[in-house]
Design an enzyme around this catalytic site. Sequence first.
Site, PDB file in Angstrom:
ATOM      1  N   LYS A 162      24.202  18.653  52.658  1.00  0.00           N
ATOM      2  CA  LYS A 162      24.434  17.265  53.061  1.00  0.00           C
ATOM      3  C   LYS A 162      25.219  16.493  52.007  1.00  0.00           C
ATOM      4  O   LYS A 162      25.922  15.539  52.322  1.00  0.00           O
ATOM      5  CB  LYS A 162      23.095  16.568  53.320  1.00  0.00           C
ATOM      6  CG  LYS A 162      22.389  17.020  54.576  1.00  0.00           C
ATOM      7  CD  LYS A 162      21.154  16.197  54.854  1.00  0.00           C
ATOM      8  CE  LYS A 162      20.043  16.503  53.885  1.00  0.00           C
ATOM      9  NZ  LYS A 162      18.777  15.811  54.238  1.00  0.00           N
ATOM     10  N   ARG A 163      25.098  16.910  50.766  1.00  0.00           N
ATOM     11  CA  ARG A 163      25.790  16.201  49.683  1.00  0.00           C
ATOM     12  C   ARG A 163      27.297  16.410  49.741  1.00  0.00           C
ATOM     13  O   ARG A 163      28.061  15.601  49.238  1.00  0.00           O
ATOM     14  CB  ARG A 163      25.262  16.660  48.321  1.00  0.00           C
ATOM     15  CG  ARG A 163      23.824  16.257  48.047  1.00  0.00           C
ATOM     16  CD  ARG A 163      23.432  16.599  46.625  1.00  0.00           C
ATOM     17  NE  ARG A 163      23.507  18.025  46.370  1.00  0.00           N
ATOM     18  CZ  ARG A 163      22.534  18.883  46.656  1.00  0.00           C
ATOM     19  NH1 ARG A 163      21.419  18.451  47.214  1.00  0.00           N
ATOM     20  NH2 ARG A 163      22.659  20.166  46.388  1.00  0.00           N
TER      21      ARG A 163
END
Length: 474
Positions: free
Chosen positions: A245-246
């Site tokens: 997700k980063r």
Amino acid sequence: MAQPRLRIAPSPTGYLHVGTARTALYNYLYAKQQNGVFVLRIEDTDVERSSKEMTEIIIEGLKWLGLNYDEGPFFQSDYFKHYTDYIPELEKTGGIYRCFCTPKELDERKNIVMAEKKAWKYDRKCAHLTKDEINKNLESKKPFAWRVRIPEGKTNYDDMIHGIIEKDNSEIEDFIIVRSDNTPIYNFAVVVDDVRMKITHVVRGDDHISNTFKQIHIYRLLNAEPPRFAHLPLILDENKAKLSKRTGTVSVLAFRDMGVLPEAFVNFIALIGWNPGGDKEIMSLDEMVKLFSFEKVTKKGGVFDYKKLEWMNSKYITNYDSKKLLEITKPFFKEAGIDISQVSEETLFKIMDSVKEKARYLKDIPQLTKFFFEEIKEYDEKGKSKFLTPDRIEHLKVLKERLMNVEIFNHDSVEAVYKAYAEEKSLKGADIIHPTRMALSGKTEGPSLFLMMEIMGKERVLSRLTKIIESDIL
């Protein structure tokens, strides 16, 4: 040979991840190719983090991808007692034992070992307890977990992607299979489920390779034949790190909401780590079923290339059936606040066809076609100064008069007017096409101008030309 049975077993602790979607796809492809069964199992043993909402999102994601399962969904939480029913028989084999060590005691011993810069694994303190010591702990109602007793020797298996993988058993600790609260650990529950469901092939990410060595020992204790294993390479981001997700979007349904077609997404993720051979990249699900093989899955991770996804999605949109495209795009029109309800279906199909080749995502289509449904509120600033100059406005005046005399207003008749005028005035086509496009759409780019004019119709075309000719917006 037994009918192949494969499963996808996500945990409902988060959204359907891109990596899980690809794993589901490879399971599906192999199951269908081998006339097997594709099973959905929800691994919700982590009661605190699992949720019904995430389960529904996972199922919705698989449905969107078109990966229809043959059996399920089955839930691990429905079988909690079933797992512990195996414990008495396993205890008789001597292959498991009670561990009375508390988390605090384990941490203290672990810290001592780590301080000496050594790798920690369980030190088997409870593996050698006498019957009297065990009974004394039980009488005092001391909590205990169950651990597997790992024998000496080596553990190996023939992975369908990596080949023979082997580990010395001294590197495998006596791991817990049932916690002190009587809930099963993942490695135990998954094996019991796979045995019960007669799973013949376990296909999953290669971050599970270390789990496989442990699970093989559980199969041994259950006197069950292990399935064939295939461990897929990880999906990497553009920096060659694990996709997370980063570093980008990882939720499957987020791509749906961006306007990616399911067929395009399935095609795209299939090729992250698998190459069927040749240079063909656009493939239907049925074609992939025929071509798929684990021998052609790479051992190294594949990069999630957003630009390639965009390219592939645009190719699918271009070739999509207009009726289906309209239906699947309606939510994006609604989201953009564009009312298309007053336009005939026939005209809407033509509008879809006019912008197919321009759209990268479904969400682009409302913006590309907005001028068909609404009056123009803003004109592209650079386009105004470049194309709506006084001399070109004069051309538009003449063209408007000539268009008024066109009886059958369609692509060919309009093109004939423009072609004749350009030849008459020794103009380049761009000298009158770009100003007309600006007047009709407010944009410098868009569908074929003459097709656009046919779709808009004579009345609206003349109205918008008049607005530019008579207005002071320039």
